[in-house]
Design a protein around this motif. Structure first.
Motif, short mmCIF file in Angstrom:
data_model
loop_
_atom_site.label_atom_id
_atom_site.label_comp_id
_atom_site.label_asym_id
_atom_site.label_seq_id
_atom_site.Cartn_x
_atom_site.Cartn_y
_atom_site.Cartn_z
N MET A 5 0.85 -1.19 0.00
CA MET A 5 0.00 0.00 0.00
C MET A 5 0.89 1.25 0.00
SD MET A 5 -3.31 -0.91 0.34
CE MET A 5 -2.91 -2.07 -0.94
N LEU A 6 1.38 1.61 -1.20
CA LEU A 6 2.27 2.77 -1.30
C LEU A 6 1.60 4.04 -0.82
CD1 LEU A 6 3.99 2.06 -4.73
CD2 LEU A 6 4.95 1.78 -2.43
N SER A 7 0.28 4.12 -0.93
CA SER A 7 -0.44 5.30 -0.44
C SER A 7 -1.07 5.04 0.92
CB SER A 7 -1.48 5.73 -1.47
OG SER A 7 -2.35 4.67 -1.78
N GLY A 8 -0.58 4.02 1.63
CA GLY A 8 -1.04 3.74 2.99
C GLY A 8 -2.54 3.57 3.10
N GLY A 9 -3.13 4.31 4.03
CA GLY A 9 -4.56 4.20 4.30
C GLY A 9 -5.44 4.52 3.11
N THR A 10 -4.98 5.40 2.23
CA THR A 10 -5.75 5.72 1.02
C THR A 10 -5.86 4.49 0.13
OG1 THR A 10 -5.00 8.01 1.12
CG2 THR A 10 -5.90 7.25 -0.99
N GLY A 11 -4.76 3.73 0.01
CA GLY A 11 -4.79 2.49 -0.77
C GLY A 11 -5.72 1.46 -0.14
N ALA A 63 14.41 -3.18 -7.26
CA ALA A 63 15.10 -1.92 -7.45
C ALA A 63 15.67 -1.46 -6.12
CB ALA A 63 14.15 -0.87 -8.00
N GLU A 64 16.93 -1.11 -6.12
CA GLU A 64 17.59 -0.70 -4.88
C GLU A 64 16.87 0.51 -4.27
OE1 GLU A 64 21.93 0.87 -3.32
OE2 GLU A 64 21.75 0.03 -5.32
N GLY A 65 16.64 0.43 -2.97
CA GLY A 65 16.03 1.53 -2.23
C GLY A 65 14.55 1.33 -1.92
N MET A 66 13.89 0.43 -2.66
CA MET A 66 12.46 0.24 -2.44
C MET A 66 12.16 -0.34 -1.06
SD MET A 66 10.88 -0.91 -6.18
CE MET A 66 10.28 -2.40 -5.50
N GLY A 67 12.90 -1.36 -0.66
CA GLY A 67 12.65 -2.00 0.63
C GLY A 67 12.76 -1.03 1.79
N ARG A 68 13.84 -0.27 1.81
CA ARG A 68 14.04 0.70 2.89
C ARG A 68 12.97 1.79 2.83
NH1 ARG A 68 18.14 1.57 6.13
NH2 ARG A 68 19.61 0.36 4.92
N ALA A 69 12.69 2.30 1.62
CA ALA A 69 11.71 3.39 1.48
C ALA A 69 10.31 2.97 1.88
CB ALA A 69 11.72 3.89 0.02
N GLN A 70 9.96 1.71 1.62
CA GLN A 70 8.59 1.25 1.85
C GLN A 70 8.37 0.63 3.23
OE1 GLN A 70 7.86 -1.51 -1.30
NE2 GLN A 70 8.03 0.04 -2.89
N ALA A 71 9.42 0.25 3.91
CA ALA A 71 9.30 -0.53 5.15
C ALA A 71 8.34 0.08 6.16
CB ALA A 71 10.67 -0.74 5.78
N LEU A 72 8.35 1.37 6.29
CA LEU A 72 7.48 2.04 7.26
C LEU A 72 6.30 2.74 6.58
CD1 LEU A 72 10.25 3.56 9.55
CD2 LEU A 72 9.02 1.41 9.85
N SER A 73 6.55 3.35 5.43
CA SER A 73 5.53 4.20 4.80
C SER A 73 4.29 3.45 4.38
CB SER A 73 6.12 4.95 3.60
OG SER A 73 6.49 4.05 2.58
N VAL A 74 4.40 2.18 3.98
CA VAL A 74 3.22 1.45 3.50
C VAL A 74 2.21 1.20 4.62
CG1 VAL A 74 4.46 0.35 1.61
CG2 VAL A 74 4.24 -0.84 3.81
N HIS A 75 2.64 1.37 5.86
CA HIS A 75 1.74 1.12 7.00
C HIS A 75 1.02 2.39 7.47
CE1 HIS A 75 3.31 -2.93 7.24
NE2 HIS A 75 4.53 -2.44 7.26
#
Length: 183
Positions: A95-101, A137-149
């Motif tokens: 859920m890249l947009s978190g609660g909106t998704g 793609a490098e960076g996705m895991g770190r970038a998404q680890a918290l934001s998707v929640h």
């Protein structure tokens, strides 16, 4: 409540796909797994095409065109139709947009019994796993680890930071047996 759909939400390389596969073996009945990777695989050039409407930014950020969002809605509408017809689904999502998704999916699946499971993983662990996978793609895991929640409301959560995906799947299956009537 006997759920028709289980949604696993977590960042890239958090272990959702492995948990999905383990749940298929643990849960009673026949469960199908679908998710963001299945959708991406179906796109032109597996999503790596301007026609797919996805833009991957160097820092791990991903953006989507309006045409992509419209096609995504068709995807979820089809999945909700499968659930309404009796199929049990496990959705492996980011859920890249978190609660909106979450709201977008819930509105598409209105009236379908769903449970939401958060799959958490520390950013540095997700980045380490991602570095070992050529399809990420490098960076996705770190970038998404918290934001998707952000803004997502869960019925249950697991963390793969220090636990195996198999153990996390057992936790989900146990919780479902106790709380959701899946025995």
């Amino acid at each position: 409540m006997n759920p028709q759909v289980i949604v696993l939400n977590g960042g890239s390389s958090s272990g959702k796909s492995s948990i999905s596969r383990a749940l298929q073996e643990m849960l009673p009945g026949l469960w199908l797994t679908f998710g963001v990777d299945t959708f991406i695989e179906a796109l032109p050039n597996r999503g790596d095409s301007p026609r797919a409407g996805i833009t991957y930014v160097q820092d791990g950020t991903i953006t989507f065109s309006a045409a992509h969002r419209a096609l995504e809605l068709s995807w979820y509408t089809g999945l909700s139709s499968m659930a309404r017809a009796g199929a049990h689904l496990i959705l492996d999502e980011v859920m890249l947009s978190g609660g909106t998704g979450q709201e977008r999916i819930q509105s598409t699946f209105a009236g379908v019994s769903m449970v939401w499971v958060g799959v958490r993983c520390a950013p540095e662990v997700a980045a380490s796993r991602e570095a070992q996978r050529p399809d990420r793609a490098e960076g996705m895991g770190r970038a998404q680890a918290l934001s998707v929640h952000n803004g997502v409301i869960y019925d249950f959560e697991v963390s793969t930071t220090n636990r195996s995906t198999e153990d996390c799947a057992r936790d989900v299956a146990g919780w479902l047996a106790l709380s959701a009537g899946l025995e």
